[in-house]
Each structure stands twice: as C-alpha cells, then as structure tokens.
Design an enzyme around this catalytic site. Structure first.
Site, short mmCIF file in Angstrom:
data_model
loop_
_atom_site.label_atom_id
_atom_site.label_comp_id
_atom_site.label_asym_id
_atom_site.label_seq_id
_atom_site.Cartn_x
_atom_site.Cartn_y
_atom_site.Cartn_z
N ASN A 240 42.72 40.35 27.79
CA ASN A 240 41.71 41.09 28.52
C ASN A 240 42.27 41.67 29.81
OD1 ASN A 240 38.88 40.82 27.23
ND2 ASN A 240 39.74 38.77 27.06
N GLY B 213 47.02 33.93 26.02
CA GLY B 213 46.94 35.34 25.61
C GLY B 213 45.54 35.89 25.71
N LYS B 214 44.66 35.19 26.43
CA LYS B 214 43.28 35.65 26.59
C LYS B 214 43.17 36.72 27.67
CE LYS B 214 41.19 31.24 25.17
NZ LYS B 214 40.37 30.08 25.62
N VAL B 215 44.03 36.63 28.67
CA VAL B 215 44.02 37.57 29.79
C VAL B 215 45.40 38.18 29.94
CG1 VAL B 215 43.82 37.78 32.31
CG2 VAL B 215 42.14 36.42 31.03
#
Length: 386
Positions: free
Chosen positions: A281, A309-311
C-alpha cells in the site's frame, strides 16, 4: 435469571430511554475545524491527526495519484452516530470500498428502519436494564424490541430475496441496501448500507458469522433449508482484485481488528500466494487506541506492515497512526476532508466492476504461475520505492 422482558413501550419506569436520540452526524466541511487542525493541532496525537488529514487530502485525493481508497471499520461506531460521516464520504466519492465488522452494519439497519437509539450513561445497573428489556452499548441505549424487529426484517429479506448458493458479502450487502432503498425511500441519507448500494461502494465483512446478520443467515439455512452461504473466498479474491486494479492504494483504518487485516492481507495474498508483486500500500492512515506493545494486529504499526509486504517501504512517509478514540478523531478528520478543495471526486462504483477486476486477477495469476519470478525478483528484493 428472570426471563428477558421484551422492552415493550411504557415498560421503562426509570426513564432510561429518555435521552436524546442518536442521529447520524453529517460533516459539512467546517472552516473553523480546518483552521483548528491546521493551526492548533501541532504535536503529539493532535499532530498525528493533522498529519492524517493532510496525507488524505493532499496525496490520497490528488487526482494525479489516482488512489483507490479503502475504509475499514471496527468498534461500535454506527451505534454512536458515526455512520453519517461514512455516508458523506461515500456520497462524495472519497471512499471506494469498505470493510466493516458485521455488527456495525447490523446496527446501521436500525437507522434504515427508523428505530431510535438513545444517549445514556455507562454507569447504569445492567441487571435492571436486562429486566427492563433495554440493551446497552457503553452509553448507547435502546429497547430489545429494536433487535427483534431488525432480526425480523433480515429474515423477511432473506426469504423475499431468494438468494441461494455461495455469494460474496459485497453482493449480499448490495442486495440488502437495494431492498432498504425500496422499502424506505430516502434512507440512504441515514443508512450506510443503503448509501453504499446507491453509490456503488462494495461493503465487505471479514467475519460474517460474527454478527446478528450472520446469525439470521444461519437461521435461514437451518429453518428454511436455504443454500445461501457467505463465501469468504469470493471476498478475499474481490479485495485482492480491487487492490490489484488500483494505480495507487491507500486505507483509512478505524480501530483495527479483523477488518484492518482483511484489507492489508490483500497485498501479501498477491505476492505470496498469486505471485503478483504489487508492491504494498502507498498510504496508511489509522485511528486507534490500541498499542503496539501488546503484539496484536490492531496496534501493529505501518512500519511492521512493511516486513509483510503490506505497505510500500517507499511510502512510509505517507503513513500515520493517530492514537485517539475514533468517535472523537473521525468526525474531525471528515470535516477536514469534506471542506478541502478536493472534498469531492468521481465515484468509482466498484460494485459494478468486481467481475472485471476478478477476471483480471485470474489472468495475471495464471501468467505469474506460467512465468514464476527468479530469485532476484522475489518480493523481498523488489524495489517498492516510488
């Protein structure tokens, strides 16, 4: 324990339900609030809320960034009247999809059906409330009949809708919102579910069985033999497809909980499971009272989310956590956004785009399976800096 009293009218000798009705507050873009946030909110969590307002209006709403914006909702916010803020954001195209606890959507239905919730006190005798047939959500009070009649509406809708087989929560809530619009014209002004159907905003519930809506769907299967089933696989794939289809992605997280993770897990699902390196994100705004030291997801920081790996690591400057009660901070945040020069944009109407987006997800996933990345292209090595 005594049998629960039904909370019939007149069965309230102490006047527990005499408090003012709780209404859906609609922000109007107050110039005074914007002045306060810009000039008075300078440090600590006031400073973080000011930062969140600027990230949202100056970056996430910048047409050049073309950001797909998700809103996640946890905590009893619709009973507290914050549904009006969500309605305003949807009506103005400032939110593209929503992930909420089922309870928030269930209590939203009370407003759509013209039932009344009242201001009260958190310091009442709960045994006496039980005997009087009154429900308490901290300092929100309403008669138990509100639950019973809302349940009756849901069960009636389930029969009339003739919904069968596995469906996504987005489809269920869309059909429910359409029914509310037909049943009570104008209720989109005070119902999140109805406004979402009108604005084409998909609403997802990460734990569909964990609410009175889910309880009534279970009843429909057991008693009526219905084959209707909420399919979480459809929800996971639709969320991933929406994220994949966005040029940039950003979220506004109220509270935390399951809705927070259900949104954020979309990026790891893409790279970890489907082999599609989206990159994380680009924007992350959270309003919460949860602390990072307890190790729970609700308090997890955007920096920690980078490791999953979310942000996007290059997007960390565009992330912020304001440690504040959402019932205080979110209306201020919405006043600021509504009053900004970018306080309105074209709606994406993603409810109509789901099939196309999922088809594109399938295509890219098959391509990734046919051409797996080399070691140098593994997600840990991908340059996500913008």
């Amino acid at each position: 324990m005594p049998h629960r009293a039904p909370g019939a009218p007149g069965h309230n000798p102490k006047g527990y339900l005499s408090g003012k009705p709780i209404t859906y507050y609609r922000p109007r873009g107050s110039a005074d609030v914007r002045h306060l946030i810009d000039n008075g909110f300078q440090a600590f969590n006031a400073g973080r809320l000011s930062e969140a307002c600027h990230i949202f209006t100056e970056k996430m709403l910048d047409p050049a960034n073309d950001t797909t914006i998700g809103l996640t909702i946890a905590g009893a916010l619709t009973p507290a009247g914050l549904g009006g803020c969500v309605i305003e954001l949807m009506e103005r195209g400032l939110v593209d999809f929503i992930i909420s606890t089922g309870a928030n959507l269930y209590h939203d239905l009370h407003y759509a059906l013209n039932f009344t919730l009242h201001r009260g006190s958190p310091f009442l005798d709960d045994v006496e409330l039980y005997e009087q047939g009154i429900i308490r959500i901290y300092d929100v009070l309403f008669p138990a009949t509100v639950l019973l009649e809302t349940d009756a509406y849901i069960r009636d809708f389930l029969v009339r809708s003739k919904l069968e087989g596995p469906i996504a929560t987005s489809e269920f809530h869309y059909r429910l919102g359409q029914d509310l619009l037909q049943k009570n014209p104008g209720c989109e002004q005070y119902s999140v579910v109805a406004q979402a159907a009108l604005s084409g905003v998909p609403i997802y519930t990460s734990s569909p069985g964990d609410s009175s809506i889910g309880m009534n769907i279970a009843y429909h299967e057991l008693i009526n033999g219905s084959t209707l089933m909420i399919d979480p696989n459809k929800d996971v794939n639709e969320i991933c497809a929406i994220i994949l289809g966005g040029k940039q992605n950003g979220c506004v997280i109220l509270g935390g909980g399951s809705p927070k993770n259900f949104y954020l897990q979309g990026q790891p699902t893409l790279w970890e499971v489907y082999g599609i390196p989206k990159g994380g994100n680009d924007y992350f705004i959270q309003i919460t009272t949860d602390q990072v030291v307890w190790g729970g997801l609700s308090g997890a920081t955007p920096a920690e989310a980078v490791s999953w790996g979310k942000v996007n690591p290059g997007g960390l400057p565009d992330t912020v956590v304001a440690y504040c009660d959402s019932t205080i901070a979110f209306p201020l945040f919405c006043e600021y956004a509504v009053g900004s020069p970018r306080g309105r944009r074209a709606r994406r109407a993603l409810i109509q785009e789901r099939d196309r987006l999922v088809a594109d997800l399938l295509r890219q996933a098959k391509e990734a399976k046919s051409h797996p990345p080399s070691v140098a292209e593994e997600p840990a090595e991908i340059d996500r800096h913008r």
